[in-house]
Scaffold this active site. Structure first.
Site, mmCIF file in Angstrom:
data_model
loop_
_atom_site.group_PDB
_atom_site.id
_atom_site.type_symbol
_atom_site.label_atom_id
_atom_site.label_comp_id
_atom_site.label_asym_id
_atom_site.label_seq_id
_atom_site.Cartn_x
_atom_site.Cartn_y
_atom_site.Cartn_z
ATOM 1 N N GLU A 145 0.877 -1.162 0.000
ATOM 2 C CA GLU A 145 0.000 0.000 0.000
ATOM 3 C C GLU A 145 0.923 1.223 0.000
ATOM 4 O OE1 GLU A 145 -2.776 0.009 3.232
ATOM 5 O OE2 GLU A 145 -3.557 1.967 2.650
ATOM 6 N N ARG B 221 4.353 -12.753 10.047
ATOM 7 C CA ARG B 221 5.151 -11.558 9.765
ATOM 8 C C ARG B 221 6.527 -11.686 10.389
ATOM 9 N NH1 ARG B 221 2.840 -6.047 9.212
ATOM 10 N NH2 ARG B 221 0.927 -6.428 8.142
ATOM 11 N N LYS C 269 4.191 0.753 9.497
ATOM 12 C CA LYS C 269 4.359 2.039 8.801
ATOM 13 C C LYS C 269 3.753 3.183 9.605
ATOM 14 C CE LYS C 269 2.953 0.121 4.977
ATOM 15 N NZ LYS C 269 2.357 -0.072 3.673
HETATM 16 P P1 ATP Z 1 2.573 -2.155 8.007
HETATM 17 O O1 ATP Z 1 2.082 -2.868 9.215
HETATM 18 O O2 ATP Z 1 4.020 -1.886 8.030
HETATM 19 O O3 ATP Z 1 1.770 -0.917 7.694
HETATM 20 P P2 ATP Z 1 1.192 -3.442 5.912
HETATM 21 O O4 ATP Z 1 0.847 -4.878 5.911
HETATM 22 O O5 ATP Z 1 0.064 -2.535 6.122
HETATM 23 O O6 ATP Z 1 2.398 -3.205 6.870
HETATM 24 P P3 ATP Z 1 1.511 -3.333 3.114
HETATM 25 O O7 ATP Z 1 2.020 -2.248 2.278
HETATM 26 O O8 ATP Z 1 0.076 -3.688 3.017
HETATM 27 O O9 ATP Z 1 1.886 -2.997 4.592
HETATM 28 O O10 ATP Z 1 2.398 -4.630 2.921
HETATM 29 C C1 ATP Z 1 2.665 -5.216 1.680
HETATM 30 C C2 ATP Z 1 2.904 -6.685 1.899
HETATM 31 O O11 ATP Z 1 3.972 -6.882 2.818
HETATM 32 C C3 ATP Z 1 1.687 -7.362 2.486
HETATM 33 O O12 ATP Z 1 1.463 -8.571 1.774
HETATM 34 C C4 ATP Z 1 2.070 -7.627 3.906
HETATM 35 O O13 ATP Z 1 1.444 -8.786 4.373
HETATM 36 C C5 ATP Z 1 3.582 -7.784 3.828
HETATM 37 N N1 ATP Z 1 4.213 -7.414 5.089
HETATM 38 C C6 ATP Z 1 4.070 -6.263 5.772
HETATM 39 N N2 ATP Z 1 4.767 -6.289 6.922
HETATM 40 C C7 ATP Z 1 5.383 -7.490 6.962
HETATM 41 C C8 ATP Z 1 6.255 -8.135 7.898
HETATM 42 N N3 ATP Z 1 6.625 -7.542 9.027
HETATM 43 N N4 ATP Z 1 6.696 -9.375 7.609
HETATM 44 C C9 ATP Z 1 6.328 -9.990 6.465
HETATM 45 N N5 ATP Z 1 5.513 -9.439 5.547
HETATM 46 C C10 ATP Z 1 5.037 -8.210 5.786
HETATM 47 MG MG MG Z 2 -1.631 -3.701 4.442
#
Ligand code: ATP
Ligand code: MG
Length: 577
Positions: free
Chosen positions: A43, A270, A280
């Site tokens: 995102e 994760r 983020k």
């Molecule tokens: P954040 O919690 O940092 O905002 P998010 O999941 O909202 O993370 P996205 O941009 O949606 O951020 O993430 C893109 C991809 O990365 C998604 O498929 C998410 O599941 C994966 N992802 C995010 N954080 C992790 C992590 N700590 N370990 C493994 N995969 C991750």
């Molecule tokens: Mg997300």
């Protein structure tokens, strides 16, 4: 300078894990026609962090592991409030830096807004979606909870015609934000809360960074994600564990929309690291509140932060492979990441000398105008790095910590009357100590040298145990050095009820000015990495260009406590804590 970046090789065979085994079995059984299509779906509401690197490594890695496999980059840009084109560009840059390529398959969920809208119409026509004019508060109230079933909305039985009309009016921008939503018609009694008539579309009359003001309604993640996967022909939709509960909804939407070869969602845990935060939202707070200098502050766990700090990308990938992919949440010791960084730099970084806290040494019997040009290899084990010249002159700097006026037992470095070796140069003996008359601080050492020891052993073969790094006062280059410590004091800054910001380490940055480094670094470029002997691995910070002075970041120290601890621990238990 010699080679500036590190080039330790990635292991040929990455470790197996349950997702790799699942895909292997599927390919063997010709599931999804034997195809492997994955996607990485960020995102664009912030920069990528080390947790994302694990997901990138998994998605791109699985595509690369199977013949004909592909991985798309898809921006999940369905929530325009927090999204920005700045992040879209930054994310692409970071993925490329890790070494992955999506070819011409950079997609945006917003490209599918019309198709998603058409799918929503299809659901309404099939009687599987309805427009709810209740407020969000009411919807939440009627949803029930884990113990109590939900209650049907009073608008649930609207006719298909009325729903079509209302949804089209939503789309036409005729209604206020929050006036109504489109909901799936599934089952308010379902024990799975996600299946209790989830919201599919909401009115948000905001500007989108790609579609502008074209759409006053935006699809919810659950609706957009699976269908975007389907539109792209994704076979394996790999996502983190928090989406496990959403899988029945993911499958329901694909079935209801009559997707012929539906993608398959699989969840994995994760990556979590101790002494930092990987969210983020929290990282943005650190930036916005000025606790760090930006998303690329070298203390940040963001890819741009650790890049600026000097972490080589292959060290990050090796770390991700080592940690692997599991179904169970755990916290990985940041020491393991540092171990791989050190390992990569040990092979790939040239050596140099630099004095962080200089103490002036005058070699009394060294002629004023004499300069000895000494030859020193850039790398102790790899002749391909070549060598550099080290000028030795009458005044040199040594590290302040390498002198002790009243030496403790087993002190082999400089002290009054003691003889030490200057690395690659000669033996010197401390004959006098000059102090500031007011503060008593040692400001200068007077030494003598043994000219016969130049570039080798002393003529009489006497043993000298201490070897110090040094630079010539006249020939060395001034530098600012930034030393980093953990950004947080606590292993898990997000634990408990307190504010994670309370756990910030006030000593996470130490800036040393007045450092001196050897002349071979005079033309070092932003991003160049090297070891300053005995002091750690460093890289040139981009601030050097802005300020006109060499600014160095300490990437990591030399001591590898993780490797030592891991050796003592049982195999396989060293990584997690
Ligand atoms: P954040 O919690 O940092 O905002 P998010 O999941 O909202 O993370 P996205 O941009 O949606 O951020 O993430 C893109 C991809 O990365 C998604 O498929 C998410 O599941 C994966 N992802 C995010 N954080 C992790 C992590 N700590 N370990 C493994 N995969 C991750
Ligand atoms: Mg997300």
């Amino acid at each position: 300078m010699a080679k500036s970046d590190s080039s330790a090789e990635k292991p040929a065979e990455a470790r197996s894990h349950f997702i790799r085994e699942m895909i292997e079995a599927g390919v063997r059984d010709e599931k999804h026609g034997g195809r492997v299509v994955t996607r990485f779906p960020p995102e664009p509401n912030g920069y990528l962090h080390i947790g994302h690197a694990s997901s990138i490594n998994l998605n791109f890695g699985m595509a690369a592991a199977f013949p004909g496999g592909i991985c798309n980059l898809r921006f999940d840009d369905t929530n325009p409030d927090a999204e920005d084109v700045e992040y879209v560009d930054g994310i692409q840059e970071d993925i490329r830096w890790l070494g992955f390529d999506w070819g011409d398959r950079c997609y945006f969920a917003s490209d599918y807004f019309q198709q998603l809208f058409d799918f929503a119409i299809l659901l309404i026509e099939k009687g599987l979606a309805f427009v709810d004019s209740s407020s969000l508060k009411e919807i939440r109230k009627l949803r029930g909870n884990f113990y109590e079933p939900g209650t049907n909305s009073p608008y649930r039985e609207r006719s298909i015609e009325e729903n079509l009309d209302l949804f089209r009016r939503m789309r036409a921008g005729k209604l206020e934000d929050g006036a109504q939503v489109l909901r799936a018609k599934i089952d308010m009694q379902s024990p799975d809360l996600n299946l209790r008539d989830p919201i599919l579309y909401r009115i948000r009359r905001v500007h989108h960074h790609r579609t502008g003001d074209e759409w006053p309604i935006y699809p919810m993640y659950d609706f957009a994600h699976g269908l975007s996967d389907a539109i792209e022909g994704v076979t394996h939709s790999l996502c983190s564990l928090e989406f496990e509960d959403h899988r029945p909804l993911y499958d329901w939407i694909l079935r209801a929309c009559e997707i012929e070869s539906p993608p398959e969602q699989t969840e994995f845990a994760r990556l979590n690291l101790n002494y930092t935060v990987l969210s983020k939202r929290k990282l943005l707070q650190l930036v916005d509140k000025g606790h760090v200098s930006g998303w690329d502050d070298p203390r940040m766990p963001t890819l741009r932060g650790i890049r600026r700090r000097g972490y080589p990308p292959q060290a990050i990938l090796q770390f991700c492979d080592e940690v692997g992919i599991t179904k169970r949440d755990s916290v990985v010791d940041v020491g393991l990441l540092e171990h791989f960084v050190r390992d990569a730099l040990n092979f790939g970084a040239p050596r140099a000398m630099g004095v962080l806290r200089p103490l002036k040494v005058v070699i009394e019997n060294f002629p004023e105008d004499q300069v000895e040009e000494l030859d020193a290899p850039f790398h102790p084990n790899d002749p391909s790095f070549g060598s550099r010249k080290l000028p030795l002159s009458r005044v040199v700097y040594v590290e302040r910590d390498d002198f002790m006026e009243e030496p403790v037992k087993k002190w082999f470095r400089l002290a009054p009357g003691r003889e030490v070796r200057l690395r690659y140069a000669c033996l010197i003996t401390c004959v006098d100590v000059i102090q500031d008359p007011n503060s008593g601080e040692v400001v200068e050492l007077r030494c003598t040298w043994d000219p016969e020891s130049l570039g080798g052993a002393p003529a009489d073969g006497r043993k000298v145990r201490g070897t110090l790094h040094w630079v010539s006062a006249d020939h060395s280059v001034p530098a600012e050095v930034r030393l980093y410590n953990r950004l947080f004091k606590d292993e898990n800054p997000s634990a408990g009820d307190g504010d994670f910001l309370d756990s910030l380490n006030p000593d996470s940055l130490e800036v040393l000015s007045g450092c001196r480094v050897e002349p071979s670094l005079a033309n070092a470029q932003s991003g160049d990495c090297f070891q300053l002997e005995r002091m750690g691995y460093f890289c040139v910070d981009p601030d050097s260009e802005r300020s006109g002075t060499l600014v160095l970041n300490r990437t990591v120290g030399l001591r590898d406590t993780w490797a030592k601890e891991a050796k003592q621990a049982a195999p396989g238990t060293g990584a997690a804590c």
